[in-house]
Scaffold this motif. Sequence first.
Motif, PDB file in Angstrom:
ATOM      1  N   GLN B  17      80.357  28.067  45.501  1.00 34.53           N
ATOM      2  CA  GLN B  17      78.940  28.387  45.350  1.00 34.53           C
ATOM      3  C   GLN B  17      78.720  29.896  45.339  1.00 34.53           C
ATOM      4  OE1 GLN B  17      76.581  26.631  48.338  1.00 34.53           O
ATOM      5  NE2 GLN B  17      74.725  26.726  47.076  1.00 34.53           N
ATOM      6  N   GLU B  18      79.469  30.572  46.179  1.00 31.49           N
ATOM      7  CA  GLU B  18      79.305  32.019  46.236  1.00 31.49           C
ATOM      8  C   GLU B  18      79.668  32.669  44.904  1.00 31.49           C
ATOM      9  OE1 GLU B  18      80.164  32.685  50.991  1.00 31.49           O
ATOM     10  OE2 GLU B  18      81.706  33.221  49.532  1.00 31.49           O
ATOM     11  N   LEU B  19      80.777  32.226  44.308  1.00 22.61           N
ATOM     12  CA  LEU B  19      81.180  32.803  43.017  1.00 22.61           C
ATOM     13  C   LEU B  19      80.176  32.459  41.931  1.00 22.61           C
ATOM     14  CD1 LEU B  19      85.036  32.298  42.980  1.00 22.61           C
ATOM     15  CD2 LEU B  19      83.770  34.402  43.296  1.00 22.61           C
ATOM     16  N   GLU B  20      79.710  31.217  41.963  1.00 17.71           N
ATOM     17  CA  GLU B  20      78.722  30.775  40.979  1.00 17.71           C
ATOM     18  C   GLU B  20      77.451  31.631  41.087  1.00 17.71           C
ATOM     19  OE1 GLU B  20      78.171  28.672  37.789  1.00 17.71           O
ATOM     20  OE2 GLU B  20      79.832  28.051  39.076  1.00 17.71           O
ATOM     21  N   ASN B  21      77.012  31.814  42.334  1.00 16.04           N
ATOM     22  CA  ASN B  21      75.833  32.640  42.578  1.00 16.04           C
ATOM     23  C   ASN B  21      76.036  34.058  42.063  1.00 16.04           C
ATOM     24  OD1 ASN B  21      74.426  30.639  43.722  1.00 16.04           O
ATOM     25  ND2 ASN B  21      74.727  31.306  45.849  1.00 16.04           N
ATOM     26  N   LEU B  22      77.232  34.575  42.284  1.00 14.52           N
ATOM     27  CA  LEU B  22      77.523  35.944  41.867  1.00 14.52           C
ATOM     28  C   LEU B  22      77.375  36.078  40.353  1.00 14.52           C
ATOM     29  CD1 LEU B  22      78.478  38.522  43.304  1.00 14.52           C
ATOM     30  CD2 LEU B  22      80.775  37.971  42.550  1.00 14.52           C
ATOM     31  N   LYS B  23      77.958  35.109  39.649  1.00 12.67           N
ATOM     32  CA  LYS B  23      77.892  35.131  38.187  1.00 12.67           C
ATOM     33  C   LYS B  23      76.430  35.010  37.736  1.00 12.67           C
ATOM     34  CE  LYS B  23      79.587  32.446  34.510  1.00 12.67           C
ATOM     35  NZ  LYS B  23      80.373  31.278  34.109  1.00 12.67           N
ATOM     36  N   HIS B  24      75.716  34.112  38.394  1.00 18.52           N
ATOM     37  CA  HIS B  24      74.323  33.914  38.028  1.00 18.52           C
ATOM     38  C   HIS B  24      73.497  35.146  38.284  1.00 18.52           C
ATOM     39  CE1 HIS B  24      73.834  29.985  36.446  1.00 18.52           C
ATOM     40  NE2 HIS B  24      74.676  29.492  37.354  1.00 18.52           N
ATOM     41  N   SER B  25      73.837  35.865  39.349  1.00 15.94           N
ATOM     42  CA  SER B  25      73.060  37.061  39.670  1.00 15.94           C
ATOM     43  C   SER B  25      73.146  38.060  38.518  1.00 15.94           C
ATOM     44  CB  SER B  25      73.584  37.680  40.963  1.00 15.94           C
ATOM     45  OG  SER B  25      74.864  38.235  40.746  1.00 15.94           O
ATOM     46  N   VAL B  26      74.342  38.168  37.893  1.00 13.58           N
ATOM     47  CA  VAL B  26      74.496  39.073  36.739  1.00 13.58           C
ATOM     48  C   VAL B  26      73.615  38.612  35.587  1.00 13.58           C
ATOM     49  CG1 VAL B  26      76.109  39.853  34.990  1.00 13.58           C
ATOM     50  CG2 VAL B  26      76.802  39.781  37.379  1.00 13.58           C
ATOM     51  N   LEU B  27      73.632  37.294  35.364  1.00 12.58           N
ATOM     52  CA  LEU B  27      72.828  36.783  34.251  1.00 12.58           C
ATOM     53  C   LEU B  27      71.346  36.963  34.522  1.00 12.58           C
ATOM     54  CD1 LEU B  27      74.894  33.601  33.448  1.00 12.58           C
ATOM     55  CD2 LEU B  27      74.866  35.784  32.239  1.00 12.58           C
ATOM     56  N   THR B  28      70.961  36.793  35.803  1.00 13.88           N
ATOM     57  CA  THR B  28      69.561  37.034  36.158  1.00 13.88           C
ATOM     58  C   THR B  28      69.178  38.475  35.843  1.00 13.88           C
ATOM     59  OG1 THR B  28      69.978  35.554  38.011  1.00 13.88           O
ATOM     60  CG2 THR B  28      67.885  36.736  38.016  1.00 13.88           C
ATOM     61  N   MET B  29      70.068  39.370  36.285  1.00 15.94           N
ATOM     62  CA  MET B  29      69.836  40.795  35.991  1.00 15.94           C
ATOM     63  C   MET B  29      69.709  41.028  34.498  1.00 15.94           C
ATOM     64  SD  MET B  29      72.213  43.273  38.252  1.00 15.94           S
ATOM     65  CE  MET B  29      71.732  44.954  37.922  1.00 15.94           C
ATOM     66  N   GLY B  30      70.634  40.414  33.748  1.00 14.26           N
ATOM     67  CA  GLY B  30      70.617  40.546  32.286  1.00 14.26           C
ATOM     68  C   GLY B  30      69.308  40.056  31.702  1.00 14.26           C
ATOM     69  N   GLY B  31      68.841  38.899  32.213  1.00 12.49           N
ATOM     70  CA  GLY B  31      67.590  38.350  31.704  1.00 12.49           C
ATOM     71  C   GLY B  31      66.434  39.307  31.947  1.00 12.49           C
ATOM     72  N   VAL B  32      66.399  39.857  33.158  1.00 10.23           N
ATOM     73  CA  VAL B  32      65.328  40.810  33.479  1.00 10.23           C
ATOM     74  C   VAL B  32      65.392  42.000  32.533  1.00 10.23           C
ATOM     75  CG1 VAL B  32      64.452  42.387  35.239  1.00 10.23           C
ATOM     76  CG2 VAL B  32      65.218  40.100  35.884  1.00 10.23           C
ATOM     77  N   LEU B  33      66.607  42.507  32.290  1.00  8.76           N
ATOM     78  CA  LEU B  33      66.785  43.668  31.429  1.00  8.76           C
ATOM     79  C   LEU B  33      66.334  43.377  30.010  1.00  8.76           C
ATOM     80  CD1 LEU B  33      70.192  45.156  32.554  1.00  8.76           C
ATOM     81  CD2 LEU B  33      67.943  46.213  32.676  1.00  8.76           C
ATOM     82  N   GLU B  34      66.675  42.205  29.529  1.00  7.02           N
ATOM     83  CA  GLU B  34      66.290  41.816  28.180  1.00  7.02           C
ATOM     84  C   GLU B  34      64.763  41.841  28.047  1.00  7.02           C
ATOM     85  OE1 GLU B  34      68.627  38.321  26.919  1.00  7.02           O
ATOM     86  OE2 GLU B  34      66.882  37.907  25.639  1.00  7.02           O
ATOM     87  N   GLN B  35      64.121  41.256  29.082  1.00  7.65           N
ATOM     88  CA  GLN B  35      62.656  41.246  29.097  1.00  7.65           C
ATOM     89  C   GLN B  35      62.115  42.675  29.098  1.00  7.65           C
ATOM     90  OE1 GLN B  35      61.008  38.351  28.732  1.00  7.65           O
ATOM     91  NE2 GLN B  35      59.312  39.748  28.332  1.00  7.65           N
ATOM     92  N   GLN B  36      62.738  43.544  29.895  1.00  8.77           N
ATOM     93  CA  GLN B  36      62.342  44.943  29.985  1.00  8.77           C
ATOM     94  C   GLN B  36      62.399  45.598  28.595  1.00  8.77           C
ATOM     95  OE1 GLN B  36      60.967  45.861  33.018  1.00  8.77           O
ATOM     96  NE2 GLN B  36      62.574  47.264  33.709  1.00  8.77           N
TER      97      GLN B  36
END
Lengths: 542, 237, 268
Positions: B17-36
């Motif tokens: 779960q921790e690794l999955e969360n870590l990967k997702h956190s990057v994608l979340t960041m990416g999504g925010v950046l894309e929106q930006q």
Amino acid sequence: MISKLSLLTNKYVRGDYAQQFKQSLLEVLAMLACATILIVLVGIFAFIGVQGGRYFMPMSAYQITTVHTLSNAQDVQGKGTSVPDRSVQKEQIQYTLSHLSAAELASSLQQKLLIQYIAQTQEMPKITVSAADSLYQINTTSGQTLVGKFVSLQEGSKVSQSLANLVVLQSEVARLQQNLSDIQIQRLQSLHRAISELDNKQVARDTPLYQTTLAEFMLWQAHANNIIEQIGSYKINIRLDSGELLSLAINKVQDIYQPNQLSSWQSIGYILNKIVVFISDSPKQASTSGGVFPAIFGTLLMVIIMAIIVTPFGAIAAIYLHEYAPDNRLTTTIRICVSNMAAVPSVVYGVFGLGFFVYVLGGSIDSLLYSDKLPSPTFGAPGLLWASLTMGILTLPVVIVATQEGLSRVPSNLRSGAIALGATKYETIVKVVLPMASPGILTGVILAIARAAGEVAPLILVGAVKFAPTLPIDGEFPFVHLERQFMHLGVFIYDGAFHNQTESQVSSLMFASCMLLLLVVLLLNLSAILLRNKLRNKYERL
Amino acid sequence: MRRQIQLNTHISAKYNQELENLKHSVLTMGGVLEQQLVNTLVALKENAPSLAERVALNDSRIDSMESQVEQECMRIIAKRNPTAGDLRLVMTVSKTATDLERIGDEIARVAKLVTKDRIPASDIVLSGMMDIGNRNVAMMRATFDAFARQDDKAAVIAHKLDTQIDKVYKKIIEQTAAEIQSNPQDIAIWMDVLWAIRSFERIGDRCKNICEYVIYLTYGRDLHSSSMKKTVKKLLK
Amino acid sequence: MFKLFEREALSVEEFSKEQTSVDVRHLCVSLNAKKVLNDISIRIPKNKITALIGQSGCGKTTLLNSFNRMNEFISTHEISGEVWIDNRNIYDKRERVSRLRSQIGMVFQRPNPFPMSIYDNVSFGLRIQGEKRRRFLDDSVEKALRNAALWDEVRDRLFESALTLSGGQQQRLMIARALALEPKVLLLDEPTSALDPLTTLYIEELMVALKQQCTLIIVTHNMQQAARVSDYAAFIHKGELIEYSDSDSLFTMPNKQQTEDYITGRYG
């Protein structure tokens, strides 16, 4: 450079060689020691086996003819006249049974004579040994062995020369004996009881009832006597080597056969019969023939009672010493004392048993419970109970030490495991430690049993005798008689060997008993070792 | 050698779960950046300073996300001792987070152009900027897609998108230089515009870095190493 | 602020009374006339895994043993201070030691199954308590084995000797044996030091699952293991509690230099 190198290698090789030599020397020495031990062991077993086995072998009958040549030289000197070549020849015939062959027997006799006549060799008698095929060997029911020539069978006044009738006569005797016992059991016993009842009721002797009963008793008694007489009239006549005619009642004859003419099947039958008699019969003729059953029985019973006494005592003592006793100087002292107890000479325990158990304990039991029988002692004399107790004390240190060993082999993390699950110390010991220590306890009991079965000195003092008329267990109330004296294989051997050192037949009986003792101890050990290994497999695979 | 990292196969469910969360956190960041980035482009196109203001403010959020991801990476390394693929993933995530934070900074720089009212007056330059911005959005999407699926082929393709961005960038620079020559008095504005254009180009480069990390994640090697050239060729076929 | 990762760690000073499972107050222990623990005060949270780390001989096992009074079984001892479990001071004179031990499970360094069947091993504690109802025992054994993730492997051979199991299975059996008594606290004394790495991971995963049911306290020499499984960690050195905090901070940013030196392998 090269030479230096080769020198180095050489040196190395030489050193290596010396090393190897040393090593192989050590190996050879070790192997020699092992081989010696093995040979000694095998030798002991083989010697005892051969010597003891001889007891069961059928023997051959021989006729020994001794010819004494009595020269009358003395007469010549005395009277001044000389009568040369006039000698008196005296012939002596002797029947004997032996395991040896004729030639061996002759030479052994010759040697004995040589020693006897060492100063007057010219007077030495001539001996001829010949196989006497016509001789009969008769084993009587009282354990005697007779050798002689068959003369006749006698049936009252009827005399027959053929042995073939023996079977008929024997069956006739058996029938008579059956009759006799029928009369004794069915009539005489009940009549006797009736009479004694009347006596008890104090019925006067002249009442008709008493009179008729007594008359009937007398009648049957006479009848029985008649039968006994009849049985006594069946006889077998044999001529012994002394020329004497022996007539023997047929019911006294256990078996009769010609030893030199046994077929191989008959030999095997003879051997088996002898073995069965040896194991199941009691000693006869002052422990020179018969069997050793009472001794086996006594040995086993003593050992069993001892084990029953010593196992719980030893185990409890060991548990206390190992698990509960505080770790201080006193405990250490006690431990050392226990170990040293094993080294005390056994006769000391015997004297202790005699002095304490028999005289003090037994004496006070007698004066408390059996005062009516005094001065004849009940428990105040050597007996089975005291022997077992003495052997128990003698083997106690063995059991304690072995149990302690077993307890210390239980891993401590099992104890802490049980403690951590909420078990008290007692529960831990009973449920976890003791089952695991049971192989150790059993080892101790094995050693104790082996020791007790082979011990002699203390047993002579506290209850084992060379001949006991009754077994410690019989049909008489209270069935187990712990106060009785008993027979013991070790004591039996000691006694037999001590008193009959010369007669070969007797010493072979002793060797046979030795073999039996070895077998009993071996069997006890083997069964206990198997049990222990089974327990070990169960508990010690950690 | 190509290795797909299986995240959900550890004995420890929590580690998964921790690794999955870590990967997702990057994608979340990416999504925010894309929106930006999209918001910035809209603000630039429609000259909407309030929207641009929001983008600039949001940048601090991205900074905080980056530091959170870094911390989590450190925690996982300390507590889980990741090895092999797991270690590459954690390292990749850590480096990606840094690059993403930089992308966030670049976007904020462009957004400030709008808030400071320094939108270039030239339509050619503006449309060029829109062009390069849209290409950036496309490349970011392709990159995060490749990252999410750990798709080496998609990563190589996304990687190639940067050459187009570089070409467009050169063209815009030339056009801007011409504009500056015609309007030299607004040189201060033009400088900011040049920086903004430069930022767009940098976003492409950062995306390219991330694509390289994805390749590194699967192959354990740098994309530029000689042994990878054949692999890249094969993937592009 | 926007949160990417959920962290639920309470700081060690913040435990309320309800959240505390074991409350140690000024505990001093001397074994064989030698001071082993010096004034230890520590609050161990409920339904969490707390790791005790430190060098060999630093007193961490002694601390663990003082939670179920095993020190008294091992050697001559002198204990002052209080240990509160469930609002009871376990060093109170009225406390029955065997009952206390039955309520606090313990798993040792090496698996120590009794030489009995698997069933008898698991039901040992209950039978010691005088439990005789067969059905109740059956149910408890099954439940304990399921909780220890061993049921599926041994369901067909419950009455075979426990010694036939492999090392990892034996250690799980030991956990099941402790769980059969439904303890509130489970003490683990280097439970995986005799096992291979993979089996170790399975046992650790089991520990994490067991958090739902009880408080776990683990002594370990293996720093990685402490980092992996524990929620809280205490570093003990020469009988003193040097640092105690949630393991995320202890293993990334220890407060004390001593702790940092120990966990980074710089200790002299």
